[in-house]
Motif scaffolding. Structure first.
Motif, short mmCIF file in Angstrom:
data_model
loop_
_atom_site.label_atom_id
_atom_site.label_comp_id
_atom_site.label_asym_id
_atom_site.label_seq_id
_atom_site.Cartn_x
_atom_site.Cartn_y
_atom_site.Cartn_z
N HIS A 72 10.12 3.94 -34.10
CA HIS A 72 11.03 3.79 -32.96
C HIS A 72 10.54 2.78 -31.92
O HIS A 72 11.32 1.95 -31.44
N GLU A 76 12.52 -0.38 -30.33
CA GLU A 76 12.70 -0.40 -28.87
C GLU A 76 12.23 -1.75 -28.31
O GLU A 76 12.85 -2.32 -27.41
N LYS A 92 16.13 7.62 -36.29
CA LYS A 92 15.71 7.58 -34.88
C LYS A 92 14.50 8.50 -34.61
O LYS A 92 13.87 8.41 -33.57
N SER A 128 6.00 3.89 -25.64
CA SER A 128 7.43 3.89 -25.30
C SER A 128 7.77 2.76 -24.32
O SER A 128 6.89 2.19 -23.66
N VAL A 298 19.40 1.79 -30.52
CA VAL A 298 18.40 1.95 -29.45
C VAL A 298 19.08 1.66 -28.12
O VAL A 298 19.75 0.64 -27.98
#
Ligand code: 13P
Ligand code: SF4
Length: 320
Positions: A72, A76, A92, A128, A298
């Motif tokens: 992910h 991203e 996802k 992230s 995303v």
């Protein structure tokens, strides 16, 4: 292929490949895949590489849709660089233990608690968008030393989230850093004893390991580098036998691109490589489904994306 009457029949996998290629053209999509993806996904991708190469490709593509086959945080990153494009991924839920080890709210609290330190935050790309937004610059395993060496001299560095990668950078530069205590659950599984026993069986072999491995394993390696650099290292190595200490998907590209080298099998029936369960969540079927439905996509809140983009762009500029 043919049936018992000699009539040609297409295999389902072939149909799926053709359908994916048809949808790719219809959507004006590009398929990007990480070196740890399963072989059939690597074979259908437009580009296969490490996190750094994938970030550059995501930045440069003129496709309308990016189908990202990796985990992910990689998809991203493509969205951070391409807010107006559609970025889809086969699954996802394909996460990363490093990303999970450093949630953005935990990093934010830490920075607030230590505000007097005025940290320069360097984040390994395995995190992230929220963590990227809190960071000054991003790095990958392919450019970490270079990025750390360009950090301002007058501020302490906080390196997140991989303590092993951070320790390897410190071993190879004169910069000191405070390290977040995250790790990759795949690479910390390799032990000194398991690699030493493979070496004992193949004394002529050279060892190449990813910097996410522990220092005990890195110390046994002849080369420590990103997955992309492993290709060059294995191709140019002056020996036939190589022990490759990283995730198993790496072997697919190595076998294709460096066919004259012998990738060593370990004490078990498998080699020194293990599987990342997140990387292996992606399948050809899921890639087909996401190209057909353009889902999952995303999405990143614009405020977070803009801040994250500044630190990713800084990395891309500093590593050219
Ligand atoms: P690379 O950038 O070297 O491909 O590494 C990515 C990764 O997730 C390693 O576990
Ligand atoms: Fe994350 Fe480790 Fe999987 Fe790489 S191999 S994606 S660092 S869990």
């Amino acid at each position: 292929m043919g049936d018992s009457l000699g009539v040609a029949t297409a295999s389902p996998a072939l149909d799926l490949r053709e359908e994916i290629l048809r949808l790719k053209t219809e959507r004006n999509a590009v398929i990007l895949a990480h070196n740890y993806q399963i072989g059939v996904i690597q074979d259908i991708a437009d580009f296969v590489g490490d996190s750094l190469g994938l970030a550059y490709h995501a930045q440069e593509t003129d496709a309308d849709v990016i189908a990202f086959c990796g985990v992910h945080f990689m998809a991203e990153t493509a969205k951070i660089l391409n807010p107006t494009k559609t970025v889809i991924l086969p699954d996802k839920d394909a996460g990363c233990s490093l990303e999970q080890s450093c949630p953005a709210p935990a990093l934010q609290s830490f920075l607030e608690e230590h505000a007097e330190r005025n940290y320069y935050v360097i984040a390994y790309i395995n995190c992230s968008a929220g963590v990227k937004a809190l960071s000054d610059v991003i790095c990958t395993s392919g450019n970490a030393i270079r990025i750390v060496e360009q950090a301002p001299e007058d501020r302490p560095i906080l390196f997140v989230p991989d303590a092993n990668l951070g320790a390897w950078v410190m071993d190879n530069s004169d910069r000191k850093m405070d390290l977040w205590k995250g790790s990759c659950y795949v690479h910390v599984e390799f032990t000194r004893n398991s690699i030493q026993s493979i070496k004992d069986e193949h004394p002529e072999a050279l060892v190449v390991a990813h910097p996410e491995c522990t220092s005990a394993v890195r110390m046994l390696a002849d080369e420590v580098c990103s997955t992309e650099k492993m290709i060059t290292y294995c191709r140019e190595a002056p020996v036939k036998d190589l022990i490759v200490v990283t995730e198993g998907g790496m072997l697919h590209r190595l076998r294709k691109e460096v066919p004259d080298k012998n990738l060593i099998a370990g004490p078990t029936e498998n080699c020194a490589c293990a599987d990342c369960r997140y990387m292996k969540m992606n399948t050809l079927e899921k890639l087909h489904a996401c190209l057909e439905s353009l889902d999952p996509q995303v999405e990143i809140p614009e405020e977070t994306r803009k801040l994250a983009e500044a630190s990713v762009i800084r990395m891309l500029e500093q590593s050219r």
